[in-house]
Design an enzyme around this catalytic site. Structure first.
Site, PDB file in Angstrom:
ATOM      1  N   ASP A 147      41.233  41.036  38.719  1.00 25.31           N
ATOM      2  CA  ASP A 147      40.895  42.461  39.402  1.00 25.31           C
ATOM      3  C   ASP A 147      42.211  42.546  40.465  1.00 25.31           C
ATOM      4  OD1 ASP A 147      40.458  40.358  41.506  1.00 25.31           O
ATOM      5  OD2 ASP A 147      38.512  41.028  41.969  1.00 25.31           O
ATOM      6  N   SER A 148      43.231  41.755  40.604  1.00 30.97           N
ATOM      7  CA  SER A 148      44.461  42.051  41.436  1.00 30.97           C
ATOM      8  C   SER A 148      44.959  43.434  40.798  1.00 30.97           C
ATOM      9  CB  SER A 148      45.371  40.850  41.249  1.00 30.97           C
ATOM     10  OG  SER A 148      45.469  40.616  39.805  1.00 30.97           O
TER      11      SER A 148
ATOM     12  N   ASP B 116      38.275  39.156  34.762  1.00 32.42           N
ATOM     13  CA  ASP B 116      37.736  38.879  35.996  1.00 32.42           C
ATOM     14  C   ASP B 116      36.723  39.805  36.423  1.00 32.42           C
ATOM     15  OD1 ASP B 116      38.074  37.677  38.499  1.00 32.42           O
ATOM     16  OD2 ASP B 116      39.901  38.581  39.072  1.00 32.42           O
TER      17      ASP B 116
ATOM     18  N   GLU C  66      34.334  34.972  41.501  1.00 31.54           N
ATOM     19  CA  GLU C  66      34.594  34.345  42.727  1.00 31.54           C
ATOM     20  C   GLU C  66      33.414  33.901  43.614  1.00 31.54           C
ATOM     21  OE1 GLU C  66      36.838  36.803  45.174  1.00 31.54           O
ATOM     22  OE2 GLU C  66      38.299  37.233  43.376  1.00 31.54           O
TER      23      GLU C  66
ATOM     24  N   GLU D 262      42.291  28.720  45.122  1.00 35.67           N
ATOM     25  CA  GLU D 262      43.391  29.556  45.504  1.00 35.67           C
ATOM     26  C   GLU D 262      43.339  29.512  47.379  1.00 35.67           C
ATOM     27  OE1 GLU D 262      42.925  33.884  44.765  1.00 35.67           O
ATOM     28  OE2 GLU D 262      44.402  34.319  46.215  1.00 35.67           O
TER      29      GLU D 262
HETATM   30  O1  KIV Z   1      42.686  38.794  40.066  1.00 37.81           O
HETATM   31  C1  KIV Z   1      43.598  37.867  40.301  1.00 37.81           C
HETATM   32  O2  KIV Z   1      44.882  38.093  39.855  1.00 37.81           O
HETATM   33  C2  KIV Z   1      43.181  36.561  40.577  1.00 37.81           C
HETATM   34  C3  KIV Z   1      44.083  35.545  40.630  1.00 37.81           C
HETATM   35  C4  KIV Z   1      45.243  35.542  41.613  1.00 37.81           C
HETATM   36  C5  KIV Z   1      43.721  34.117  40.249  1.00 37.81           C
HETATM   37  O3  KIV Z   1      41.902  36.314  40.768  1.00 37.81           O
END
Ligand code: KIV
Length: 280
Positions: free
Chosen positions: A46-47, A85, A117, A184
Protein backbone atom coordinates in the site's frame (compact mmCIF):
# COMPACT_ATOMS: atom_id res chain seq x y z
CA UNK A 1 0.10 -24.72 10.06
CA UNK A 2 -0.33 -26.65 6.83
CA UNK A 3 -0.10 -24.53 3.67
CA UNK A 4 -1.80 -25.71 0.48
CA UNK A 5 0.14 -23.23 -1.64
CA UNK A 6 3.32 -24.92 -2.91
CA UNK A 7 5.20 -21.64 -3.24
CA UNK A 8 4.53 -20.84 0.41
CA UNK A 9 5.62 -24.29 1.58
CA UNK A 10 8.82 -23.91 -0.43
CA UNK A 11 9.64 -20.44 0.88
CA UNK A 12 9.13 -21.43 4.54
CA UNK A 13 11.45 -24.41 4.10
CA UNK A 14 14.23 -21.94 3.34
CA UNK A 15 14.21 -20.37 6.85
CA UNK A 16 17.67 -20.48 8.36
CA UNK A 17 19.20 -21.80 5.12
CA UNK A 18 18.97 -18.98 2.61
CA UNK A 19 18.06 -15.27 2.80
CA UNK A 20 14.69 -14.32 1.30
CA UNK A 21 14.32 -11.30 -0.98
CA UNK A 22 11.20 -9.18 -1.28
CA UNK A 23 10.42 -5.97 -3.19
CA UNK A 24 7.26 -4.02 -3.88
CA UNK A 25 5.79 -3.72 -7.37
CA UNK A 26 2.54 -2.16 -8.46
CA UNK A 27 2.35 -2.77 -12.21
CA UNK A 28 2.90 -5.30 -14.98
CA UNK A 29 6.18 -3.95 -16.38
CA UNK A 30 8.11 -3.69 -13.11
CA UNK A 31 6.67 -6.98 -11.83
CA UNK A 32 7.95 -8.75 -14.99
CA UNK A 33 11.45 -7.36 -14.44
CA UNK A 34 11.50 -8.34 -10.76
CA UNK A 35 10.19 -11.83 -11.50
CA UNK A 36 12.70 -12.46 -14.27
CA UNK A 37 15.53 -11.10 -12.09
CA UNK A 38 14.77 -13.77 -9.47
CA UNK A 39 13.07 -11.96 -6.57
CA UNK A 40 11.42 -14.39 -4.12
CA UNK A 41 8.39 -12.31 -3.05
CA UNK A 42 6.62 -9.40 -4.76
CA UNK A 43 4.55 -7.29 -2.39
CA UNK A 44 1.82 -5.17 -3.94
CA UNK A 45 2.34 -2.75 -1.07
CA UNK A 46 0.00 0.00 0.00
CA UNK A 47 3.10 2.22 -0.25
CA UNK A 48 1.62 2.62 -3.74
CA UNK A 49 -0.56 5.29 -2.08
CA UNK A 50 2.57 7.43 -1.57
CA UNK A 51 4.93 6.58 -4.42
CA UNK A 52 2.44 6.06 -7.27
CA UNK A 53 -0.73 7.93 -6.32
CA UNK A 54 0.88 10.85 -4.45
CA UNK A 55 -1.30 10.44 -1.34
CA UNK A 56 0.16 11.58 1.96
CA UNK A 57 -1.10 8.55 3.90
CA UNK A 58 -1.33 4.85 3.04
CA UNK A 59 -4.65 4.93 4.90
CA UNK A 60 -6.26 6.66 1.92
CA UNK A 61 -5.81 4.01 -0.73
CA UNK A 62 -8.97 2.11 -1.72
CA UNK A 63 -9.60 -1.61 -2.01
CA UNK A 64 -10.34 -1.21 -5.72
CA UNK A 65 -6.96 0.45 -6.38
CA UNK A 66 -5.08 -2.29 -4.52
CA UNK A 67 -7.15 -5.00 -6.19
CA UNK A 68 -6.59 -3.72 -9.75
CA UNK A 69 -2.83 -3.35 -9.23
CA UNK A 70 -2.60 -6.83 -7.68
CA UNK A 71 -4.21 -8.19 -10.84
CA UNK A 72 -1.72 -6.28 -13.01
CA UNK A 73 1.23 -7.68 -11.05
CA UNK A 74 -0.21 -11.17 -11.11
CA UNK A 75 -0.50 -11.05 -14.93
CA UNK A 76 3.27 -10.54 -15.11
CA UNK A 77 4.50 -13.03 -12.53
CA UNK A 78 5.42 -16.58 -13.47
CA UNK A 79 7.60 -17.58 -10.53
CA UNK A 80 7.62 -15.27 -7.48
CA UNK A 81 5.18 -15.36 -4.56
CA UNK A 82 2.70 -12.47 -4.81
CA UNK A 83 1.46 -10.87 -1.59
CA UNK A 84 -1.34 -8.28 -1.62
CA UNK A 85 -1.25 -5.65 1.10
CA UNK A 86 -4.70 -5.28 2.67
CA UNK A 87 -5.55 -1.56 2.55
CA UNK A 88 -6.65 0.06 5.82
CA UNK A 89 -10.27 0.39 4.67
CA UNK A 90 -10.55 -3.34 3.98
CA UNK A 91 -9.96 -4.59 7.55
CA UNK A 92 -9.37 -1.82 10.09
CA UNK A 93 -12.62 0.13 9.62
CA UNK A 94 -15.07 -2.77 9.52
CA UNK A 95 -13.40 -5.97 10.68
CA UNK A 96 -16.39 -8.04 9.55
CA UNK A 97 -15.49 -7.28 5.93
CA UNK A 98 -11.85 -8.46 6.25
CA UNK A 99 -12.49 -12.04 5.13
CA UNK A 100 -14.60 -10.87 2.18
CA UNK A 101 -11.80 -8.58 0.89
CA UNK A 102 -8.99 -11.06 1.63
CA UNK A 103 -10.84 -13.71 -0.41
CA UNK A 104 -11.14 -11.27 -3.31
CA UNK A 105 -7.37 -10.72 -3.30
CA UNK A 106 -6.66 -14.44 -3.30
CA UNK A 107 -9.52 -15.96 -5.31
CA UNK A 108 -10.10 -13.18 -7.87
CA UNK A 109 -6.85 -11.20 -8.11
CA UNK A 110 -4.71 -14.35 -7.74
CA UNK A 111 -2.51 -13.28 -4.80
CA UNK A 112 -0.78 -16.12 -2.95
CA UNK A 113 -1.21 -14.37 0.40
CA UNK A 114 -2.32 -11.12 2.03
CA UNK A 115 -0.43 -8.84 4.43
CA UNK A 116 -2.01 -7.19 7.48
CA UNK A 117 -0.48 -4.54 9.70
CA UNK A 118 -0.70 -5.03 13.46
CA UNK A 119 -3.59 -3.10 15.11
CA UNK A 120 -6.00 -3.63 18.00
CA UNK A 121 -8.03 -6.43 16.30
CA UNK A 122 -5.19 -7.97 14.33
CA UNK A 123 -5.20 -11.23 16.28
CA UNK A 124 -8.92 -11.82 15.71
CA UNK A 125 -8.76 -11.08 11.98
CA UNK A 126 -5.60 -13.11 11.39
CA UNK A 127 -7.28 -16.09 13.09
CA UNK A 128 -10.36 -15.83 10.84
CA UNK A 129 -8.32 -15.54 7.64
CA UNK A 130 -6.05 -18.46 8.49
CA UNK A 131 -9.06 -20.60 9.48
CA UNK A 132 -10.36 -19.91 5.97
CA UNK A 133 -7.11 -21.09 4.39
CA UNK A 134 -5.81 -17.65 3.48
CA UNK A 135 -2.06 -17.37 3.95
CA UNK A 136 -1.18 -14.30 6.01
CA UNK A 137 1.96 -12.18 6.28
CA UNK A 138 1.94 -10.10 9.49
CA UNK A 139 3.57 -6.67 9.87
CA UNK A 140 4.82 -5.33 13.22
CA UNK A 141 7.01 -2.47 14.46
CA UNK A 142 6.37 0.71 12.53
CA UNK A 143 2.98 0.13 10.94
CA UNK A 144 2.37 3.12 8.63
CA UNK A 145 -1.45 2.76 8.60
CA UNK A 146 -1.53 3.52 12.35
CA UNK A 147 1.68 5.54 12.66
CA UNK A 148 -0.30 8.34 14.35
CA UNK A 149 -0.92 5.99 17.31
CA UNK A 150 2.80 5.11 17.50
CA UNK A 151 4.10 8.65 17.83
CA UNK A 152 4.75 9.06 14.10
CA UNK A 153 7.26 7.47 11.73
CA UNK A 154 9.76 6.49 14.40
CA UNK A 155 11.86 3.47 15.35
CA UNK A 156 9.72 1.13 17.49
CA UNK A 157 10.79 -1.08 20.41
CA UNK A 158 13.77 0.99 21.53
CA UNK A 159 13.13 0.49 25.26
CA UNK A 160 12.73 -2.91 26.91
CA UNK A 161 9.02 -2.45 27.67
CA UNK A 162 8.20 -1.67 24.01
CA UNK A 163 10.53 -4.41 22.77
CA UNK A 164 8.65 -6.96 24.88
CA UNK A 165 5.36 -5.80 23.33
CA UNK A 166 6.77 -6.45 19.85
CA UNK A 167 8.02 -9.88 20.90
CA UNK A 168 4.54 -10.67 22.25
CA UNK A 169 2.92 -9.56 18.98
CA UNK A 170 5.35 -11.72 17.00
CA UNK A 171 4.64 -14.74 19.23
CA UNK A 172 0.88 -14.24 18.88
CA UNK A 173 1.00 -14.07 15.08
CA UNK A 174 3.43 -16.95 14.86
CA UNK A 175 1.18 -19.18 17.00
CA UNK A 176 -1.80 -18.25 14.83
CA UNK A 177 0.17 -19.56 11.83
CA UNK A 178 1.27 -16.56 9.75
CA UNK A 179 3.81 -17.76 7.20
CA UNK A 180 5.83 -14.58 7.43
CA UNK A 181 6.27 -11.42 9.43
CA UNK A 182 7.46 -8.02 8.23
CA UNK A 183 9.42 -6.22 10.95
CA UNK A 184 9.72 -2.51 10.19
CA UNK A 185 11.99 0.07 11.86
CA UNK A 186 13.00 -1.91 14.93
CA UNK A 187 16.42 -2.20 16.62
CA UNK A 188 18.50 -5.07 15.17
CA UNK A 189 18.64 -6.83 18.54
CA UNK A 190 14.85 -7.05 18.80
CA UNK A 191 14.40 -8.41 15.27
CA UNK A 192 17.17 -10.94 15.87
CA UNK A 193 15.43 -12.20 19.02
CA UNK A 194 12.12 -12.47 17.13
CA UNK A 195 13.73 -14.25 14.17
CA UNK A 196 15.28 -16.82 16.48
CA UNK A 197 12.05 -17.60 18.34
CA UNK A 198 9.43 -17.75 15.55
CA UNK A 199 8.77 -20.42 12.93
CA UNK A 200 7.57 -17.87 10.40
CA UNK A 201 9.93 -16.05 8.06
CA UNK A 202 10.91 -12.61 9.28
CA UNK A 203 11.37 -9.98 6.59
CA UNK A 204 13.09 -6.84 7.79
CA UNK A 205 12.91 -3.25 6.64
CA UNK A 206 15.05 -1.01 8.83
CA UNK A 207 15.38 -3.99 11.21
CA UNK A 208 19.03 -4.99 10.80
CA UNK A 209 20.68 -7.92 9.13
CA UNK A 210 19.47 -10.88 11.19
CA UNK A 211 16.00 -11.27 9.69
CA UNK A 212 15.31 -14.22 7.40
CA UNK A 213 14.90 -11.78 4.53
CA UNK A 214 14.82 -8.12 3.53
CA UNK A 215 12.32 -5.88 1.76
CA UNK A 216 12.52 -2.39 0.26
CA UNK A 217 10.05 -0.22 -1.59
CA UNK A 218 11.08 -0.56 -5.26
CA UNK A 219 10.87 3.18 -5.97
CA UNK A 220 13.27 3.85 -3.06
CA UNK A 221 15.77 1.26 -4.29
CA UNK A 222 15.65 2.72 -7.80
CA UNK A 223 15.99 6.32 -6.62
CA UNK A 224 12.59 7.17 -8.12
CA UNK A 225 10.87 8.60 -5.05
CA UNK A 226 12.80 11.49 -3.57
CA UNK A 227 10.31 13.03 -1.12
CA UNK A 228 11.69 11.16 1.87
CA UNK A 229 14.74 8.95 2.21
CA UNK A 230 14.71 6.84 5.36
CA UNK A 231 18.09 5.85 6.84
CA UNK A 232 17.50 2.16 5.99
CA UNK A 233 17.08 2.74 2.24
CA UNK A 234 19.95 1.84 -0.06
CA UNK A 235 19.59 3.42 -3.50
CA UNK A 236 20.89 1.01 -6.13
CA UNK A 237 20.21 3.41 -9.00
CA UNK A 238 19.29 7.02 -9.69
CA UNK A 239 16.41 6.46 -12.10
CA UNK A 240 14.94 9.83 -11.30
CA UNK A 241 17.93 11.54 -12.96
CA UNK A 242 17.96 9.01 -15.81
CA UNK A 243 14.26 9.56 -16.58
CA UNK A 244 14.69 13.32 -16.36
CA UNK A 245 17.66 13.26 -18.79
CA UNK A 246 15.77 10.99 -21.21
CA UNK A 247 12.77 13.35 -21.23
CA UNK A 248 15.02 16.40 -21.76
CA UNK A 249 16.77 14.62 -24.67
CA UNK A 250 13.37 13.73 -26.18
CA UNK A 251 12.21 17.35 -25.97
CA UNK A 252 15.43 18.59 -27.53
CA UNK A 253 15.32 16.04 -30.39
CA UNK A 254 11.76 17.08 -31.30
CA UNK A 255 12.52 20.80 -31.16
CA UNK A 256 15.57 20.23 -33.40
CA UNK A 257 13.72 17.99 -35.88
CA UNK A 258 15.92 14.99 -35.07
CA UNK A 259 13.08 12.75 -33.89
CA UNK A 260 11.62 10.77 -35.57
CA UNK A 261 14.27 9.84 -38.13
CA UNK A 262 13.57 8.23 -41.54
CA UNK A 263 14.24 4.79 -39.95
CA UNK A 264 11.60 5.49 -37.32
CA UNK A 265 8.98 6.48 -39.94
CA UNK A 266 6.84 4.56 -42.48
CA UNK A 267 6.89 4.88 -46.26
CA UNK A 268 4.12 4.36 -48.85
CA UNK A 269 4.03 1.86 -51.68
CA UNK A 270 4.93 3.59 -54.97
CA UNK A 271 4.31 2.47 -58.56
CA UNK A 272 3.55 3.72 -62.04
CA UNK A 273 -0.10 4.58 -61.20
CA UNK A 274 0.92 6.65 -58.18
CA UNK A 275 -1.44 9.70 -58.13
CA UNK A 276 0.21 13.05 -58.72
CA UNK A 277 -1.51 14.61 -55.73
CA UNK A 278 0.37 12.26 -53.37
CA UNK A 279 3.82 13.12 -54.80
CA UNK A 280 5.96 15.33 -52.60
O1 KIV B 1 3.49 -1.09 1.60
C1 KIV B 1 4.68 -1.42 1.65
O2 KIV B 1 5.47 -1.13 0.76
C2 KIV B 1 5.12 -2.17 2.82
C3 KIV B 1 6.58 -2.51 2.92
C4 KIV B 1 7.35 -1.33 3.31
C5 KIV B 1 6.82 -3.65 3.81
O3 KIV B 1 4.34 -2.49 3.66
Amino acid sequence: MYFRNKKIKDIISRKGKEKITMLTAYDFSFASILDEAGIDIILVGDSMANVVLGMSSTKDISFKEMFNHTRAVKRAVKRALVVADMPYVSYQINKKRALYYAKKFVEEAGADAVKLEWFSHCEEITRILIKNNIAVMGHIGLTPQTADKLGGFKVQGKDSEKALILIKQADTLDKLGVFSLVIECVPSKVSRLITERVKSLTIGIGAGNSCDGQVLVLYDLLGFYKRIKPKFVREYADLSSLVSKSVRDFISDIKNGIFPSREESFSMKTGKDFPKILKI
